[in-house]
Design a protein around this motif. Structure first.
Motif, PDB file in Angstrom:
ATOM      1  N   VAL A  36      -1.398  -4.189   6.613  1.00  0.00           N
ATOM      2  CA  VAL A  36      -2.446  -3.383   5.981  1.00  0.00           C
ATOM      3  C   VAL A  36      -1.904  -2.008   5.610  1.00  0.00           C
ATOM      4  O   VAL A  36      -2.137  -1.507   4.500  1.00  0.00           O
ATOM      5  N   ILE A  37      -1.170  -1.378   6.495  1.00  0.00           N
ATOM      6  CA  ILE A  37      -0.600  -0.055   6.210  1.00  0.00           C
ATOM      7  C   ILE A  37       0.426  -0.145   5.080  1.00  0.00           C
ATOM      8  O   ILE A  37       0.442   0.698   4.175  1.00  0.00           O
ATOM      9  N   ALA A  38       1.260  -1.174   5.089  1.00  0.00           N
ATOM     10  CA  ALA A  38       2.264  -1.346   4.041  1.00  0.00           C
ATOM     11  C   ALA A  38       1.597  -1.560   2.677  1.00  0.00           C
ATOM     12  O   ALA A  38       2.021  -0.969   1.673  1.00  0.00           O
ATOM     13  N   LEU A  39       0.554  -2.365   2.621  1.00  0.00           N
ATOM     14  CA  LEU A  39      -0.157  -2.588   1.360  1.00  0.00           C
ATOM     15  C   LEU A  39      -0.866  -1.325   0.882  1.00  0.00           C
ATOM     16  O   LEU A  39      -0.911  -1.052  -0.316  1.00  0.00           O
ATOM     17  N   TRP A  40      -1.395  -0.543   1.806  1.00  0.00           N
ATOM     18  CA  TRP A  40      -2.060   0.712   1.436  1.00  0.00           C
ATOM     19  C   TRP A  40      -1.056   1.684   0.830  1.00  0.00           C
ATOM     20  O   TRP A  40      -1.332   2.315  -0.189  1.00  0.00           O
ATOM     21  N   ILE A  41       0.136   1.786   1.397  1.00  0.00           N
ATOM     22  CA  ILE A  41       1.176   2.660   0.855  1.00  0.00           C
ATOM     23  C   ILE A  41       1.654   2.134  -0.495  1.00  0.00           C
ATOM     24  O   ILE A  41       1.821   2.905  -1.449  1.00  0.00           O
ATOM     25  N   PHE A  42       1.858   0.841  -0.613  1.00  0.00           N
ATOM     26  CA  PHE A  42       2.293   0.237  -1.870  1.00  0.00           C
ATOM     27  C   PHE A  42       1.263   0.451  -2.971  1.00  0.00           C
ATOM     28  O   PHE A  42       1.609   0.777  -4.100  1.00  0.00           O
ATOM     29  N   ARG A  43      -0.003   0.298  -2.638  1.00  0.00           N
ATOM     30  CA  ARG A  43      -1.075   0.513  -3.619  1.00  0.00           C
ATOM     31  C   ARG A  43      -1.100   1.958  -4.084  1.00  0.00           C
ATOM     32  O   ARG A  43      -1.242   2.251  -5.276  1.00  0.00           O
ATOM     33  N   GLY A  44      -0.957   2.896  -3.170  1.00  0.00           N
ATOM     34  CA  GLY A  44      -0.907   4.304  -3.542  1.00  0.00           C
ATOM     35  C   GLY A  44       0.293   4.628  -4.403  1.00  0.00           C
ATOM     36  O   GLY A  44       0.222   5.419  -5.337  1.00  0.00           O
ATOM     37  N   PHE A  45       1.415   3.991  -4.123  1.00  0.00           N
ATOM     38  CA  PHE A  45       2.625   4.199  -4.913  1.00  0.00           C
ATOM     39  C   PHE A  45       2.443   3.668  -6.324  1.00  0.00           C
ATOM     40  O   PHE A  45       2.827   4.299  -7.287  1.00  0.00           O
ATOM     41  N   MET A  46       1.844   2.508  -6.466  1.00  0.00           N
ATOM     42  CA  MET A  46       1.698   1.885  -7.777  1.00  0.00           C
ATOM     43  C   MET A  46       0.627   2.572  -8.631  1.00  0.00           C
ATOM     44  O   MET A  46       0.797   2.719  -9.827  1.00  0.00           O
ATOM     45  N   THR A  47      -0.478   2.992  -8.047  1.00  0.00           N
ATOM     46  CA  THR A  47      -1.538   3.599  -8.847  1.00  0.00           C
ATOM     47  C   THR A  47      -1.205   5.020  -9.265  1.00  0.00           C
ATOM     48  O   THR A  47      -1.711   5.493 -10.260  1.00  0.00           O
ATOM     49  N   SER A  48      -0.361   5.710  -8.533  1.00  0.00           N
ATOM     50  CA  SER A  48      -0.015   7.078  -8.903  1.00  0.00           C
ATOM     51  C   SER A  48       1.246   7.123  -9.746  1.00  0.00           C
ATOM     52  O   SER A  48       1.784   8.184  -9.983  1.00  0.00           O
ATOM     53  N   GLY A  49       1.709   5.982 -10.202  1.00  0.00           N
ATOM     54  CA  GLY A  49       2.886   5.944 -11.048  1.00  0.00           C
ATOM     55  C   GLY A  49       4.160   6.295 -10.317  1.00  0.00           C
ATOM     56  O   GLY A  49       5.112   6.779 -10.902  1.00  0.00           O
ATOM     57  N   GLY A  50       4.186   6.099  -9.028  1.00  0.00           N
ATOM     58  CA  GLY A  50       5.372   6.409  -8.254  1.00  0.00           C
ATOM     59  C   GLY A  50       5.434   7.846  -7.806  1.00  0.00           C
ATOM     60  O   GLY A  50       6.424   8.293  -7.243  1.00  0.00           O
TER      61      GLY A  50
END
Length: 124
Positions: free
Chosen positions: A25-39
């Motif tokens: 869950v934590i890994a997906l939350w970080i990945f989602r934040g990375f992808m939606t903010s354009g890195g």
């Protein structure tokens, strides 16, 4: 009172599964934040070269979008049958791309061609 070994094994597997689930869950939350903010989450120090400055809805389908690329802005209309670049080079440091185009007078009385025509006909 002795605890059965199978109960301890079950408790251990449940705890390990909950830990793994929490990690995912934590890994997906970080990945989602990375992808939606354009890195931008991972690349804070990097200068952004491309961005949307402003946008406005024209009607239900079409939008005017002001895009900045390398410090130069471009006005684009999207959503119709084709996307159209309306104006480019807004805010460029160099000469204005449309500086040689004759601008329309602010009022018809400021147009020199009308005054010349009035002088030729004798009207004041």
């Amino acid at each position: 009172m002795e605890i059965d070994q199978s109960f301890l094994n079950l408790a251990w597997y449940l705890a390990a599964g909950a830990g793994l689930l929490l990690f995912l869950v934590i890994a997906l939350w970080i990945f989602r934040g990375f992808m939606t903010s354009g890195g931008a989450l991972m690349l804070k120090g990097r200068n952004k070269r491309l961005g949307v400055v402003d946008q406005a809805a024209i009607d239900g389908r079409r939008r005017l979008v002001l895009i900045r690329r390398d410090g130069v802005e471009h006005l684009v209309m999207t959503g119709g049958p084709i996307d159209i670049v309306i104006e480019t080079g807004i805010g460029a440091n160099g000469p204005h791309p449309y500086k040689d185009i004759e601008r329309a007078p602010s009022s018809p009385l400021d147009d020199e061609r009308i005054r010349i025509a009035e002088a030729q006909t004798g009207r004041s």
